[in-house]
Design an enzyme around this catalytic site. Structure first.
Site, PDB file in Angstrom:
ATOM      1  N   ASN A   1       0.714  -0.930   0.197  1.00  0.00           N
ATOM      2  CA  ASN A   1      -0.141   0.531   0.350  1.00  0.00           C
ATOM      3  C   ASN A   1       0.996   1.572   0.244  1.00  0.00           C
ATOM      4  OD1 ASN A   1      -1.910   1.972   1.003  1.00  0.00           O
ATOM      5  ND2 ASN A   1      -2.506   1.264   1.919  1.00  0.00           N
TER       6      ASN A   1
ATOM      7  N   HIS B   1      -5.671   3.290  -1.461  1.00  0.00           N
ATOM      8  CA  HIS B   1      -6.801   3.473  -1.118  1.00  0.00           C
ATOM      9  C   HIS B   1      -7.094   5.178  -1.021  1.00  0.00           C
ATOM     10  CE1 HIS B   1      -9.762   3.493   2.267  1.00  0.00           C
ATOM     11  NE2 HIS B   1     -10.415   4.212   1.476  1.00  0.00           N
TER      12      HIS B   1
ATOM     13  N   ARG C   1      -9.362   8.603  -1.419  1.00  0.00           N
ATOM     14  CA  ARG C   1     -10.487   9.270  -0.103  1.00  0.00           C
ATOM     15  C   ARG C   1     -10.991  10.424  -1.421  1.00  0.00           C
ATOM     16  NH1 ARG C   1     -10.701   6.935   4.720  1.00  0.00           N
ATOM     17  NH2 ARG C   1      -9.890   5.792   5.446  1.00  0.00           N
TER      18      ARG C   1
ATOM     19  N   GLU D   1      -8.426   0.433  -2.673  1.00  0.00           N
ATOM     20  CA  GLU D   1      -9.634  -0.058  -1.458  1.00  0.00           C
ATOM     21  C   GLU D   1     -10.486   0.978  -1.601  1.00  0.00           C
ATOM     22  OE1 GLU D   1      -7.465   0.023   1.559  1.00  0.00           O
ATOM     23  OE2 GLU D   1      -6.839  -2.159   1.113  1.00  0.00           O
TER      24      GLU D   1
ATOM     25  N   HIS E   1      -3.567  -4.472   7.714  1.00  0.00           N
ATOM     26  CA  HIS E   1      -4.006  -3.564   9.129  1.00  0.00           C
ATOM     27  C   HIS E   1      -3.097  -3.821  10.015  1.00  0.00           C
ATOM     28  CE1 HIS E   1      -6.406  -0.002  10.188  1.00  0.00           C
ATOM     29  NE2 HIS E   1      -5.472  -0.292  10.910  1.00  0.00           N
TER      30      HIS E   1
END
EC number: 2.6.99.2
Length: 238
Positions: A7, A43, A45, A70, A190
């Site tokens: 990531n 990811h 946003r 994600e 995570h």
């Protein structure tokens, strides 16, 4: 051997802190693949505080391994991923303002919603994974959403690991066994790190993929990105 998807959100966080294009997110995506990662995870946003939607478009053409996006399935997110067509979309239940993902889906309460979203992604030829905790009922019902995979939310494991690793891993072993029995492949992510990744991988023998960002990028500050990726890959060797 489970695959390692890196990531690169934290690379974008550093870039955004000063503006400009340093560190270069696109180069980071190229490099992690060259250094041995099996995939790239982002990811995006809505507020663009790390990976931006334009980054997603820029990264897609240079993917030689696997691209995992994600996010919460808002209209904007769904429009993006259906156009970009990554190999995998990991659906997370966190709202746009959340600092980071901190809970899994309630697959019973959200069954119809997830079924609709996953059908939409499946029609676009995209594999799906849903972020989920170790509640066995949620995992048993996850298969009813028609997802291809689940991604186990591993922060509770990471928090407990230093105190009692056997206690920490126990609910994840149980969760993974239920997932396997109902035919779901298993990802995890995570707060997995060099400290706790090997024990997790050794005990979840049918693990397909781990997605790691914060700890890996932090370690790269000391070891360098290429060496760090090799160290993480070593933890996944059975």
């Amino acid at each position: 051997m489970a695959k390692l998807s890196v990531n690169i959100n934290k690379i974008a966080t550093l870039r955004n802190a000063r503006g400009g294009n340093e560190p270069n997110v696109l180069k980071a995506a190229i490099d992690v693949q060259e250094f041995g990662a099996d995939g790239v995870t982002v990811h995006p946003r809505p507020d663009g505080r790390h990976i931006r939607y334009q980054d997603v478009w820029d990264i897609k053409p240079i993917i030689k391994t696997e691209f995992n996006i994600e996010g919460y399935p808002s209209k904007e997110f769904m429009d993006l991923v259906k156009k970009v067509k990554p190999h995998q979309v990991t659906l997370v239940p966190d709202p746009p303002e959340a600092l980071t993902s901190n809970a899994g889906w309630d697959t019973i309460k959200n069954k119809s919603f997830l079924q609709e979203i996953i059908a939409d992604l499946s029609d676009a030829g995209i594999r799906t994974s849903i972020f989920i905790d170790t509640d066995l009922n949620n995992i048993a019902h996850a298969v009813k959403t028609n997802t291809d995979r689940i991604e186990l939310y591993t922060e509770p494991y990471a928090v407990m690991y230093a105190k009692n690793k056997e206690t920490a891993i126990a609910p994840f072993i149980a969760a993974a066994e239920v997932a396997r029995k109902v035919g779901l492949k298993i990802n995890a992510g995570h707060d997995l790190s060099l400290e706790n990744l090997k024990y997790f991988s050794d005990n979840i023998s049918f693990l397909s993929e781990v997605s790691i960002g914060h700890a890996l990028i932090s370690d790269a500050l000391y070891f360098g990105l290429e060496k760090t990726i090799k160290l993480y890959k070593q933890q996944l060797i059975k």
